[in-house]
Design an enzyme around this catalytic site. Structure first.
Site, mmCIF file in Angstrom:
data_model
loop_
_atom_site.group_PDB
_atom_site.id
_atom_site.type_symbol
_atom_site.label_atom_id
_atom_site.label_comp_id
_atom_site.label_asym_id
_atom_site.label_seq_id
_atom_site.Cartn_x
_atom_site.Cartn_y
_atom_site.Cartn_z
ATOM 1 N N LYS A 111 0.818 -1.220 0.000
ATOM 2 C CA LYS A 111 0.000 0.000 0.000
ATOM 3 C C LYS A 111 0.849 1.266 0.000
ATOM 4 C CE LYS A 111 -4.477 -1.499 1.568
ATOM 5 N NZ LYS A 111 -5.684 -1.176 2.322
ATOM 6 N N LYS A 192 -4.360 -8.804 -6.010
ATOM 7 C CA LYS A 192 -5.666 -9.138 -5.450
ATOM 8 C C LYS A 192 -6.682 -8.052 -5.811
ATOM 9 C CE LYS A 192 -6.390 -7.249 -0.833
ATOM 10 N NZ LYS A 192 -7.749 -6.740 -1.055
ATOM 11 N N LYS A 195 -11.093 -2.967 -3.180
ATOM 12 C CA LYS A 195 -12.086 -1.905 -3.382
ATOM 13 C C LYS A 195 -11.445 -0.540 -3.524
ATOM 14 C CE LYS A 195 -13.654 -2.444 1.225
ATOM 15 N NZ LYS A 195 -12.495 -2.223 2.085
HETATM 16 P P1 ATP Z 1 -8.765 -1.886 0.636
HETATM 17 O O1 ATP Z 1 -8.252 -1.846 -0.774
HETATM 18 O O2 ATP Z 1 -9.307 -0.577 1.125
HETATM 19 O O3 ATP Z 1 -7.776 -2.501 1.599
HETATM 20 P P2 ATP Z 1 -10.110 -4.423 0.455
HETATM 21 O O4 ATP Z 1 -10.903 -4.764 -0.760
HETATM 22 O O5 ATP Z 1 -8.763 -5.046 0.616
HETATM 23 O O6 ATP Z 1 -10.039 -2.843 0.565
HETATM 24 P P3 ATP Z 1 -10.664 -4.739 3.288
HETATM 25 O O7 ATP Z 1 -11.677 -3.882 3.959
HETATM 26 O O8 ATP Z 1 -9.227 -4.389 3.477
HETATM 27 O O9 ATP Z 1 -11.017 -4.777 1.719
HETATM 28 O O10 ATP Z 1 -10.877 -6.243 3.717
HETATM 29 C C1 ATP Z 1 -12.147 -6.753 4.112
HETATM 30 C C2 ATP Z 1 -12.130 -8.269 4.072
HETATM 31 O O11 ATP Z 1 -12.177 -8.714 2.706
HETATM 32 C C3 ATP Z 1 -10.877 -8.902 4.677
HETATM 33 O O12 ATP Z 1 -11.255 -10.084 5.345
HETATM 34 C C4 ATP Z 1 -10.037 -9.234 3.476
HETATM 35 O O13 ATP Z 1 -9.132 -10.286 3.721
HETATM 36 C C5 ATP Z 1 -11.113 -9.627 2.475
HETATM 37 N N1 ATP Z 1 -10.658 -9.434 1.109
HETATM 38 C C6 ATP Z 1 -10.238 -8.267 0.565
HETATM 39 N N2 ATP Z 1 -9.912 -8.445 -0.722
HETATM 40 C C7 ATP Z 1 -10.107 -9.764 -0.993
HETATM 41 C C8 ATP Z 1 -9.930 -10.569 -2.166
HETATM 42 N N3 ATP Z 1 -9.476 -10.030 -3.269
HETATM 43 N N4 ATP Z 1 -10.262 -11.874 -2.087
HETATM 44 C C9 ATP Z 1 -10.724 -12.419 -0.944
HETATM 45 N N5 ATP Z 1 -10.906 -11.718 0.192
HETATM 46 C C10 ATP Z 1 -10.603 -10.410 0.178
HETATM 47 MG MG MG Z 2 -7.544 -4.484 2.287
#
Ligand code: ATP
Ligand code: MG
Length: 328
Positions: A111, A192, A195
């Protein structure tokens, strides 16, 4: 009984990765464990957020939890910043963690890569996450694969605390799905799905309209072959799409290979789009009813109260053990 804590940051629109990797597990677990699901607004502050957008996104994550099937009678949903014990224990965890071990966190490296400046909060955020989990004495933490390292840090901090101050914290175990624990970006199967990715074509948002979903899946990168075959190493992009297909349809990866033998990527992608639309449409309908409702705010207020009762008990025990003077 198992105790579950997990959370999602209100840092953007939730993706199908958040749903398949995290929320879907939450919904299943609420029937067999005592569950706490948090909207991690303090975590979202580790990168810049527009104030009004942050408020909206916080409500959106809450509405999405319920729309996806979390039952307010069964599980406790709350906003992290509504329970001050999180930042209080977070500070204690920061003082317990070592600078070097935080520097090894790959999510921080990912990040912060290429950024001119990053907040100190982005660096220390795994210690706040440890506090989130340990406050509830969670036995299990359902997360995506990307959170595994942070869970290990949480266990290390809990163990360090217990050794130094006496048995206090339960050591939590991660619950990571074998299939779906790491959904990859549609435009780059080595990254990965996230969002907070600035490119909306990299993810399917849980709120995307059917036509947007169709377009995004059509544009998703594949490889130069035509065979729908599961091979995450050699065919990462198509394997990722197959994973999404399998989890949304309930079909096995083998059954999908069988179904699309000799048919090529075009037919497969068109069907995948419909499978995703069918999965998301009922969630979106419930979401729209909930997001503006007064009931949503009421559930969050009740959730914060229930969460604080558990969290404050742990915090009091910690304060005593480490030598902070009791209030009053
Ligand atoms: P950001 O980019 O803001 O970090 P994010 O999509 O990674 O957003 P988080 O809020 O950090 O989402 O994570 C929320 C949950 O979703 C966590 O349990 C994380 O492990 C899971 N998660 C996030 N991205 C993935 C993915 N690509 N596949 C499976 N699980 C995911
Ligand atoms: Mg995340």
């Amino acid at each position: 009984m198992r105790r579950i804590l997990s959370g999602i940051q209100p840092s953007g629109r939730l993706t199908i990765g958040n749903y398949l990797g995290a929320i879907k597990q939450f919904v299943a677990l609420q029937h067999e464990a005592e569950c706490f699901f948090m909207i991690a607004d303090y975590h979202a502050l580790t990168v810049p957020q527009e104030p009004e957008a942050l408020r909206q996104q916080t409500l959106q994550v809450a509405a999405m939890y319920y729309a996806a099937g979390i039952d307010p009678q069964k599980a406790t949903v709350f906003v992290q910043s509504h329970v001050p014990a999180h930042t209080e224990l977070g500070w204690v965890m920061q003082c317990l963690a070592h600078f070097g071990e935080l520097g090894r966190m790959t999510q921080f490296k990912d990040k912060s890569a290429g950024k001119e400046s990053v907040s100190a909060g982005l660096f220390t955020y795994p210690t706040l996450q440890a506090a989130d989990i340990l406050l509830y004495q969670a036995t299990h933490v359902p997360v995506g694969e990307d959170q595994k390292q942070h869970l290990e840090l949480t266990r290390d901090l809990a163990e360090r605390f217990n050794k130094r101050f006496g048995e206090t914290f339960v050591l939590p175990e991660p619950l990571i799905q074998k299939v779906g624990g790491r959904i990859m970006s549609l435009d780059d199967p080595t990254k990965k799905m996230s969002k907070s990715n600035p490119n909306p074509n990299s993810y399917i948002s849980l709120l995307d309209e059917p036509d947007v979903i169709r377009k995004k899946i059509k544009r998703a990168v594949t490889d130069s072959e035509t065979e729908v075959r599961y091979d995450p190493e050699k065919k990462a992009a198509i394997s990722n799409l197959m994973t999404i297909y399998a989890l949304c349809s309930g079909l096995s990866l083998e059954a999908i290979e069988e179904r699309y033998r000799g048919k090529g990527y075009g037919v497969f992608k068109a069907d995948l789009a419909e499978v995703v639309v069918e999965t998301l449409t009922p969630i979106q309908e419930r979401y729209r009813e909930l997001v503006e409702s007064a009931a949503l705010r009421e559930h969050l207020a009740e959730g914060a109260e229930r969460a604080a009762q558990v969290a404050n008990r742990t915090l009091e025990a910690v304060r005593e053990k480490i030598g902070l003077l009791p209030r009053g």
